[in-house]
Every structure is written in structure tokens, then in C-alpha cells.
Scaffold this motif. Structure first.
Motif, PDB file in Angstrom:
ATOM      1  N   CYS A   1     -27.739  16.454  29.430  1.00  0.00           N
ATOM      2  CA  CYS A   1     -26.971  17.582  28.902  1.00  0.00           C
ATOM      3  C   CYS A   1     -27.728  18.165  27.713  1.00  0.00           C
ATOM      4  N   PRO A   2     -27.318  19.343  27.235  1.00  0.00           N
ATOM      5  CA  PRO A   2     -27.958  19.898  26.037  1.00  0.00           C
ATOM      6  C   PRO A   2     -27.594  19.110  24.777  1.00  0.00           C
TER       7      PRO A   2
ATOM      8  N   ARG B   1     -23.287  25.103  22.273  1.00  0.00           N
ATOM      9  CA  ARG B   1     -22.232  24.946  21.273  1.00  0.00           C
ATOM     10  C   ARG B   1     -21.183  23.943  21.747  1.00  0.00           C
ATOM     11  N   VAL B   2     -20.652  23.179  20.785  1.00  0.00           N
ATOM     12  CA  VAL B   2     -19.623  22.185  21.087  1.00  0.00           C
ATOM     13  C   VAL B   2     -18.396  22.446  20.239  1.00  0.00           C
TER      14      VAL B   2
ATOM     15  N   LEU C   1     -20.236  13.711  24.995  1.00  0.00           N
ATOM     16  CA  LEU C   1     -20.878  14.853  25.644  1.00  0.00           C
ATOM     17  C   LEU C   1     -21.376  14.525  27.051  1.00  0.00           C
ATOM     18  N   THR C   2     -21.740  13.272  27.296  1.00  0.00           N
ATOM     19  CA  THR C   2     -22.197  12.891  28.642  1.00  0.00           C
ATOM     20  C   THR C   2     -21.051  12.416  29.518  1.00  0.00           C
TER      21      THR C   2
ATOM     22  N   PHE D   1     -18.403  20.377  25.247  1.00  0.00           N
ATOM     23  CA  PHE D   1     -19.100  21.652  25.199  1.00  0.00           C
ATOM     24  C   PHE D   1     -18.099  22.807  25.268  1.00  0.00           C
ATOM     25  N   ASP D   2     -18.370  23.819  24.449  1.00  0.00           N
ATOM     26  CA  ASP D   2     -17.547  25.024  24.438  1.00  0.00           C
ATOM     27  C   ASP D   2     -17.716  25.741  25.785  1.00  0.00           C
TER      28      ASP D   2
END
Length: 281
Positions: free
Chosen positions: A17-18, A119-120, A58-59, A129-130
Motif C-alpha cells: 500500500c502507499p 492521504r489517511v 493500513l494493510t 486511507f481517505d
């Protein structure tokens, strides 16, 4: 001086992911996973945030919290505890190091690190994540080289702190190399009151590489001086001039999908110095 645009940090293949841009505009390049590293994500702290918790959120994988992290380039002293004498350091090996060697990268040259970001937001106590945002490439840090050294016992004895670097925990290879940062940045007029390596503090348009609105993160918008007009050597790995397009005072580049290190010889592009100075200031 050689200027190196160096791809580092999480993306869709390395990490999955970013890296995050937080609601206040600050951001963190997440180090990629590395089973051989001595550092775990849960060992790292960023602005009061445990990086292990952040990566797990996030993952979507709670087990990632305690996975090992390849903290490289290692630029931010506050992420973890440090031994006396620590300096920011970059490691490179194999094909990517071969490209740097063939391009003549050495003392005094400058790395600008870029990666994939998005962006988160914080929702119900977790980072996500947004959904209104899209991934993009952006610059996130720099390192000007003081010393280039092979990773070996002699370096570890001379600089004991460097043994914490993940490249000291890889298999022994002649190409395994460390780039150690200068204490102060020097763009040809003597040392400046700017550190020789560091991370940018807040995301802004000047750091963004991806063209706004582009469906491909690899379509970049760069200052116009990057355009390889007649007689100039292009950014390495981008010799195909069909990848370049002038766009007023800027230029567009279709960046190659693979490759870590892209080298620009500033003897052909002296305008690079003022651009670098504006970024780090």
C-alpha cells in the motif's frame, strides 16, 4: 554533482500500500518489509504514533505490527533509539548499486528520495486511507554523500553505530554498499545551515511528482530544466525522448515502471542547484 532520484518506501508491490499523508499534512515513508532486519515496525515511533499499529491498520493485517522493517534510507533520528555517533545512511546492493556505480555516484552527490503516498484519516480509533484521495508519487527526503563504503568488518569496527543498519544483516556481497551523509549540505558555496540529510516535514505541491488528476502515478510533472534539450544527457533510464514533453515552465515525464535510481548530471543542468535549495529550505 550528480542528483539521484531514488525510489524508496512502501508501494503496491513492496509493503502492499502507499505510505501515509496525515490530516495535518505531515507524512511518513514506511520502510519496506525485511525478514533479515533487526528492527520491527513496532519498535518505531513517529509523532506519538506506533509505526507497527499504523502498518497493521493500513494493510489490514494485524500480524504486520511485529514484522521486521528495512529502515533504509535511515534518515530520521527520532524514529528509534540510536547509538552514539549515528549519521543518516543509505544502503544499496546488486543491480541498483551497479547502476549507481556505473553512473559515477560518489562523495558530494545528492539523493532525493521519492515514494508512493496517499492521504489517511483516523476512523473509530484506526488509520485508514481517505476514500476521496488517490495515490501519488512525491519526494520525501534527501541525503548528500560524505562517504561511500563497502559493508564489511572494517567499517563496522570504525563506525560501531553503523552495524544497526539493515545492510549489515544481509548476505555478504561485494556490491553491498553504504552511503553515509554529510553533516551539512553543500551545494558548491560551502556548508549551509541545513543538515546533510533529512526528511521533509509537510506535503506540498513542490514535493509532489505525479501530475494532479493523472490516472497513472508514474506521469510526473517536473521543473522545466529537467527537459533533455539537445546536447544534454537525460535523467538515467529515461533516454527515450518520447517519454518527455515540455509544458510551459515545466515538463512532463512518463517515468519508467521499474528501477530504483535515476541519475542526473548537474553539469548539464545547473538550474538544479536552486531547485534543490528551495526544496530543503
Amino acid at each position: 554533482m550528480k542528483l539521484i532520484l531514488s525510489r524508496k518506501g512502501f508501494d503496491s508491490s513492496a509493503g502492499g500500500c502507499p505510505s501515509p499523508v496525515f490530516p495535518d499534512g505531515s507524512f511518513l515513508s514506511l520502510p519496506i518489509p525485511d525478514k533479515q532486519s533487526s528492527v520491527r515496525y513496532s519498535d518505531l515511533q513517529y509523532e506519538g504514533i506506533n509505526v507497527g499499529e499504523l502498518v497493521a491498520d493500513l494493510t489490514g493485517n494485524p500480524k504486520r505490527r511485529d514484522h521486521r522493517a528495512h529502515l533504509d534510507p535511515d534518515l530520521a533520528p527520532e524514529l528509534t533509539s540510536r547509538k552514539p555517533g549515528w549519521r543518516p545512511t543509505l544502503g544499496q546492493i546488486d543491480q541498483a548499486q551497479g547502476h549507481l556505480r556505473n553512473q559515477g555516484v560518489s562523495e558530494g552527490d545528492l539523493f532525493l528520495f521519492f515514494g508512493l503516498f496517499r492521504r489517511v484519516e483516523r476512523v473509530d480509533g484506526r488509520w485508514r486511507f481517505d476514500r476521496q484521495s488517490a495515490p501519488f508519487h512525491a519526494l520525501w527526503g534527501w541525503l548528500q554523500v560524505e562517504e561511500v563504503s563497502p559493508v564489511d568488518g572494517a567499517l563496522g569496527e570504525r563506525l560501531p553505530w553503523v552495524q544497526d543498519h539493515p545492510h549489515f544483516h544481509r548476505e555478504a556481497k561485494p556490491s553491498n554498499t553504504l552511503y553515509i551523509a554529510r553533516e551539512s549540505l553543500d551545494l558548491g558555496r560551502g556548508p549551509m545551515r541545513i543538515q546533510g540529510a533529512g526528511v521533509f516535514q509537510s506535503m506540498n505541491d513542490e514535493l509532489r511528482l505525479t501530475v494532479p488528476g493523472s490516472k497513472k502515478v508514474s506521469v510526473w510533472q517536473l521543473p522545466g530544466f529537467f527537459y533533455p534539450s539537445e546536447g544534454k544527457r537525460p535523467l538515467s533510464q529515461h533516454d527515450d525522448l518520447s517519454r518527455w514533453q515540455l509544458d510551459g515552465e515545466q515538463c512532463r515525464l512518463q517515468c519508467v515502471p521499474r528501477g530504483q535510481e535515476f541519475v542526473l548530471d548537474t553539469s548539464d543542468y545547473p538550474e538544479a542547484f536552486s531547485w534543490i535549495e528551495s526544496l530543503v529550505k
